[in-house]
Motif scaffolding. Sequence first.
Motif, PDB file in Angstrom:
ATOM      1  N   ALA A  22       0.827  -1.210   0.000  1.00  0.00           N
ATOM      2  CA  ALA A  22       0.000   0.000   0.000  1.00  0.00           C
ATOM      3  C   ALA A  22       0.861   1.260   0.000  1.00  0.00           C
ATOM      4  CB  ALA A  22      -0.935  -0.012   1.213  1.00  0.00           C
ATOM      5  N   LEU A  23       1.942   1.258   0.780  1.00  0.00           N
ATOM      6  CA  LEU A  23       2.816   2.431   0.854  1.00  0.00           C
ATOM      7  C   LEU A  23       3.514   2.689  -0.465  1.00  0.00           C
ATOM      8  CD1 LEU A  23       4.107   4.680   2.604  1.00  0.00           C
ATOM      9  CD2 LEU A  23       5.967   3.070   3.086  1.00  0.00           C
ATOM     10  N   SER A  24       3.970   1.636  -1.145  1.00  0.00           N
ATOM     11  CA  SER A  24       4.709   1.851  -2.384  1.00  0.00           C
ATOM     12  C   SER A  24       3.813   2.463  -3.462  1.00  0.00           C
ATOM     13  CB  SER A  24       5.313   0.535  -2.886  1.00  0.00           C
ATOM     14  OG  SER A  24       4.321  -0.393  -3.247  1.00  0.00           O
ATOM     15  N   LEU A 147      -6.402  -1.012  -6.519  1.00  0.00           N
ATOM     16  CA  LEU A 147      -7.208  -0.755  -5.329  1.00  0.00           C
ATOM     17  C   LEU A 147      -6.762   0.531  -4.642  1.00  0.00           C
ATOM     18  CD1 LEU A 147      -9.310  -1.589  -3.194  1.00  0.00           C
ATOM     19  CD2 LEU A 147      -7.506  -2.946  -2.074  1.00  0.00           C
ATOM     20  N   MET A 148      -5.451   0.659  -4.386  1.00  0.00           N
ATOM     21  CA  MET A 148      -4.945   1.852  -3.714  1.00  0.00           C
ATOM     22  C   MET A 148      -5.131   3.105  -4.564  1.00  0.00           C
ATOM     23  SD  MET A 148      -3.856   1.460  -0.608  1.00  0.00           S
ATOM     24  CE  MET A 148      -2.824   2.917  -0.397  1.00  0.00           C
ATOM     25  N   SER A 154     -10.362   8.484  -4.641  1.00  0.00           N
ATOM     26  CA  SER A 154     -11.734   8.636  -4.151  1.00  0.00           C
ATOM     27  C   SER A 154     -11.807   9.212  -2.737  1.00  0.00           C
ATOM     28  CB  SER A 154     -12.467   7.287  -4.177  1.00  0.00           C
ATOM     29  OG  SER A 154     -12.517   6.751  -5.477  1.00  0.00           O
ATOM     30  N   PHE A 155     -10.879   8.769  -1.848  1.00  0.00           N
ATOM     31  CA  PHE A 155     -11.002   9.112  -0.440  1.00  0.00           C
ATOM     32  C   PHE A 155      -9.749   9.743   0.168  1.00  0.00           C
ATOM     33  CE2 PHE A 155     -13.504   5.219  -1.280  1.00  0.00           C
ATOM     34  CZ  PHE A 155     -14.780   5.721  -1.076  1.00  0.00           C
ATOM     35  N   GLY A 156      -8.647   9.777  -0.579  1.00  0.00           N
ATOM     36  CA  GLY A 156      -7.389  10.280  -0.041  1.00  0.00           C
ATOM     37  C   GLY A 156      -6.519   9.153   0.479  1.00  0.00           C
ATOM     38  N   TRP A 157      -5.205   9.395   0.579  1.00  0.00           N
ATOM     39  CA  TRP A 157      -4.294   8.309   0.928  1.00  0.00           C
ATOM     40  C   TRP A 157      -4.463   7.832   2.368  1.00  0.00           C
ATOM     41  CZ3 TRP A 157      -0.633   8.798   4.772  1.00  0.00           C
ATOM     42  CH2 TRP A 157      -0.216  10.077   5.141  1.00  0.00           C
ATOM     43  N   LYS A 158      -4.883   8.703   3.270  1.00  0.00           N
ATOM     44  CA  LYS A 158      -5.049   8.287   4.666  1.00  0.00           C
ATOM     45  C   LYS A 158      -6.164   7.251   4.810  1.00  0.00           C
ATOM     46  CE  LYS A 158      -3.330  12.587   6.767  1.00  0.00           C
ATOM     47  NZ  LYS A 158      -2.881  13.228   5.514  1.00  0.00           N
ATOM     48  N   MET A 159      -7.321   7.517   4.213  1.00  0.00           N
ATOM     49  CA  MET A 159      -8.427   6.575   4.306  1.00  0.00           C
ATOM     50  C   MET A 159      -8.112   5.275   3.572  1.00  0.00           C
ATOM     51  SD  MET A 159     -11.273   5.850   5.627  1.00  0.00           S
ATOM     52  CE  MET A 159     -11.604   7.455   6.364  1.00  0.00           C
ATOM     53  N   PHE A 228      19.493 -13.854   2.235  1.00  0.00           N
ATOM     54  CA  PHE A 228      20.103 -12.558   2.537  1.00  0.00           C
ATOM     55  C   PHE A 228      20.455 -11.789   1.266  1.00  0.00           C
ATOM     56  CE2 PHE A 228      23.825  -9.876   3.344  1.00  0.00           C
ATOM     57  CZ  PHE A 228      23.418  -9.138   4.440  1.00  0.00           C
ATOM     58  N   VAL A 229      20.992 -12.469   0.279  1.00  0.00           N
ATOM     59  CA  VAL A 229      21.436 -11.760  -0.930  1.00  0.00           C
ATOM     60  C   VAL A 229      20.315 -11.577  -1.957  1.00  0.00           C
ATOM     61  CG1 VAL A 229      23.804 -12.571  -0.646  1.00  0.00           C
ATOM     62  CG2 VAL A 229      22.256 -13.855  -2.117  1.00  0.00           C
ATOM     63  N   SER A 230      19.241 -12.369  -1.879  1.00  0.00           N
ATOM     64  CA  SER A 230      18.262 -12.324  -2.964  1.00  0.00           C
ATOM     65  C   SER A 230      16.936 -11.654  -2.628  1.00  0.00           C
ATOM     66  CB  SER A 230      17.980 -13.742  -3.480  1.00  0.00           C
ATOM     67  OG  SER A 230      17.353 -14.533  -2.493  1.00  0.00           O
ATOM     68  N   ASP A 231      16.552 -11.594  -1.347  1.00  0.00           N
ATOM     69  CA  ASP A 231      15.239 -11.030  -1.022  1.00  0.00           C
ATOM     70  C   ASP A 231      15.130  -9.556  -1.414  1.00  0.00           C
ATOM     71  OD1 ASP A 231      14.624 -13.508   0.028  1.00  0.00           O
ATOM     72  OD2 ASP A 231      13.707 -12.700   1.844  1.00  0.00           O
ATOM     73  N   GLY A 232      16.225  -8.819  -1.278  1.00  0.00           N
ATOM     74  CA  GLY A 232      16.197  -7.404  -1.638  1.00  0.00           C
ATOM     75  C   GLY A 232      15.865  -7.164  -3.086  1.00  0.00           C
ATOM     76  N   ALA A 233      16.247  -8.112  -3.951  1.00  0.00           N
ATOM     77  CA  ALA A 233      15.948  -7.969  -5.384  1.00  0.00           C
ATOM     78  C   ALA A 233      14.445  -8.000  -5.628  1.00  0.00           C
ATOM     79  CB  ALA A 233      16.643  -9.078  -6.173  1.00  0.00           C
ATOM     80  N   PHE A 234      13.738  -8.879  -4.903  1.00  0.00           N
ATOM     81  CA  PHE A 234      12.283  -8.922  -5.034  1.00  0.00           C
ATOM     82  C   PHE A 234      11.639  -7.673  -4.431  1.00  0.00           C
ATOM     83  CE2 PHE A 234       8.068 -10.202  -3.342  1.00  0.00           C
ATOM     84  CZ  PHE A 234       7.453 -10.517  -4.544  1.00  0.00           C
ATOM     85  N   TYR A 235      12.121  -7.261  -3.260  1.00  0.00           N
ATOM     86  CA  TYR A 235      11.545  -6.095  -2.601  1.00  0.00           C
ATOM     87  C   TYR A 235      11.777  -4.813  -3.396  1.00  0.00           C
ATOM     88  CZ  TYR A 235      10.243  -8.520   1.683  1.00  0.00           C
ATOM     89  OH  TYR A 235       9.638  -9.340   2.597  1.00  0.00           O
ATOM     90  N   PHE A 236      12.820  -4.774  -4.221  1.00  0.00           N
ATOM     91  CA  PHE A 236      13.018  -3.606  -5.080  1.00  0.00           C
ATOM     92  C   PHE A 236      11.785  -3.377  -5.937  1.00  0.00           C
ATOM     93  CE2 PHE A 236      14.320  -2.327  -9.458  1.00  0.00           C
ATOM     94  CZ  PHE A 236      14.451  -0.966  -9.194  1.00  0.00           C
ATOM     95  N   PHE A 237      11.256  -4.435  -6.521  1.00  0.00           N
ATOM     96  CA  PHE A 237      10.072  -4.282  -7.369  1.00  0.00           C
ATOM     97  C   PHE A 237       8.808  -4.050  -6.536  1.00  0.00           C
ATOM     98  CE2 PHE A 237      12.948  -6.847 -10.074  1.00  0.00           C
ATOM     99  CZ  PHE A 237      13.092  -5.930 -11.108  1.00  0.00           C
ATOM    100  N   VAL A 238       8.726  -4.682  -5.374  1.00  0.00           N
ATOM    101  CA  VAL A 238       7.556  -4.485  -4.513  1.00  0.00           C
ATOM    102  C   VAL A 238       7.447  -3.031  -4.054  1.00  0.00           C
ATOM    103  CG1 VAL A 238       6.517  -5.074  -2.278  1.00  0.00           C
ATOM    104  CG2 VAL A 238       7.450  -6.879  -3.730  1.00  0.00           C
ATOM    105  N   PHE A 239       8.568  -2.454  -3.589  1.00  0.00           N
ATOM    106  CA  PHE A 239       8.537  -1.131  -2.972  1.00  0.00           C
ATOM    107  C   PHE A 239       8.866   0.021  -3.922  1.00  0.00           C
ATOM    108  CE2 PHE A 239       9.539  -3.649   1.021  1.00  0.00           C
ATOM    109  CZ  PHE A 239       8.278  -3.490   1.561  1.00  0.00           C
ATOM    110  N   TRP A 240       9.538  -0.265  -5.042  1.00  0.00           N
ATOM    111  CA  TRP A 240      10.031   0.823  -5.885  1.00  0.00           C
ATOM    112  C   TRP A 240       9.443   0.859  -7.299  1.00  0.00           C
ATOM    113  CZ3 TRP A 240      13.114   4.722  -4.071  1.00  0.00           C
ATOM    114  CH2 TRP A 240      13.682   4.528  -2.801  1.00  0.00           C
ATOM    115  N   LEU A 241       8.764  -0.202  -7.724  1.00  0.00           N
ATOM    116  CA  LEU A 241       8.242  -0.203  -9.094  1.00  0.00           C
ATOM    117  C   LEU A 241       7.323   0.979  -9.382  1.00  0.00           C
ATOM    118  CD1 LEU A 241       7.996  -1.482 -11.884  1.00  0.00           C
ATOM    119  CD2 LEU A 241       6.212  -2.996 -10.965  1.00  0.00           C
ATOM    120  N   PRO A 242       6.338   1.304  -8.509  1.00  0.00           N
ATOM    121  CA  PRO A 242       5.506   2.478  -8.799  1.00  0.00           C
ATOM    122  C   PRO A 242       6.309   3.775  -8.895  1.00  0.00           C
ATOM    123  CG  PRO A 242       4.440   1.099  -7.150  1.00  0.00           C
ATOM    124  CD  PRO A 242       5.836   0.578  -7.319  1.00  0.00           C
ATOM    125  N   SER A 243       7.308   3.930  -8.020  1.00  0.00           N
ATOM    126  CA  SER A 243       8.134   5.142  -8.068  1.00  0.00           C
ATOM    127  C   SER A 243       8.968   5.182  -9.340  1.00  0.00           C
ATOM    128  CB  SER A 243       9.059   5.198  -6.842  1.00  0.00           C
ATOM    129  OG  SER A 243       8.305   5.385  -5.661  1.00  0.00           O
TER     130      SER A 243
END
Length: 410
Positions: A22-24, A147-148, A154-159, A228-243
Amino acid sequence: MRWYIAGTIFLATTINYIDRQALSVAAPVIRKDLGLNNEQYGWIVSAFLLAYAIMQVVSGRLIDKVGTKKGFGIAVIWWSIANILHAFGRGLFSLGAFRFLLGIGEAGNYPAAMKAVSEWFPKKERSKAVGILNMGPGMGAIIAPPLMAWLILSFGWKMAFVITGAIGFLWLFLWRWIYHPPENHPKISEAERAYILSDRPFEAIAEKTPWLHYFKYKEVWGAALARFVSDGAFYFFVFWLPSWLADVKGFSLTDIGLFAWIPFVLSDIGSFTGGWASSKLLENGVSLDTSRKRIIWIGAIGVIPVLGCLYIESAYWAIALISFALFATQFKQAALFTLPIDLFPKNEAASVWGITGSAGSFGAMLFTPVIGWLVDTISYSPIFVIVAFLHIISAILVTLFIPKIKTLTP
């Protein structure tokens, strides 16, 4: 009944990732509204990953102690409340604090899910079950952008955070109704119960071991370092793809809602396909060791073509390459995530999985502020280069540290 259990866990993991992503999706709007730069956003994400890393170990032990049903329920209540609290974020420190709380609760998802799989599935079906529940991250990431985007417009990011946070409480009613251990589940047939318990005698049933005891096994180190070495690669797309789509390709919030979910459809297909393929290899007489490692290596090699994003102008072709990379990532992870429950008996599953999951989150936590710094000072280009090869390093670590995948006796 075991597949209904797997489906319920899949729903929980989907909700987990809706709340996580939701945050990304909201990040371009929140950064503008609260005056945050990319590096500050990276630190907010790292606060989540820090809590997630610490608590996967703790939650794994707690779930082994209190049981799958109660432990999973507590985790969902915690992370749902934490997600709602994001509506009260006012800047770097408050959002970071709420992300930290979210990480504490969400850390319980996978240890509880893996323990449930170890309780409900014999070894030959576990990678298939893990593949199904591991479709949850992709499904959550599919649902979250449209959804987000709709909720924010419709309602703003807080809601939007309040509404997505409330979904977890609906799941809780289903979980309380459907989940019981297979030994005493009121709806299970005797034939299915016997099938589920069929390979239990061949699993070592160990006394509860101290947490640090697991670190004497090189196999635990291998699985943990691979994460340890590979999870960050997945999270890059989870958290940064919209940006990335907004900053580099000029996407609006509406465009993000329309297109940012597409790579995660392929992610889900990859997770299911990887789990199915590993189980199919086992059914065809391929050893457990070979079936898992073959899937891990095929997936790791399949991520490399994401480098093409550095050379093409079309946002849509770039999305196609990212989609293929996420397919390959989750194809690999379906086997990698199964290793802790391959290596240790069911009564140790959550604890060992918590260690490996914690290692993955620590790696992603360290990688995330580096991403923010690189974006602010250079560009996204070096990040794509790093992401393309992290899974190869992960596969090498599995090969070196786990010469043969088999059940260990703690």
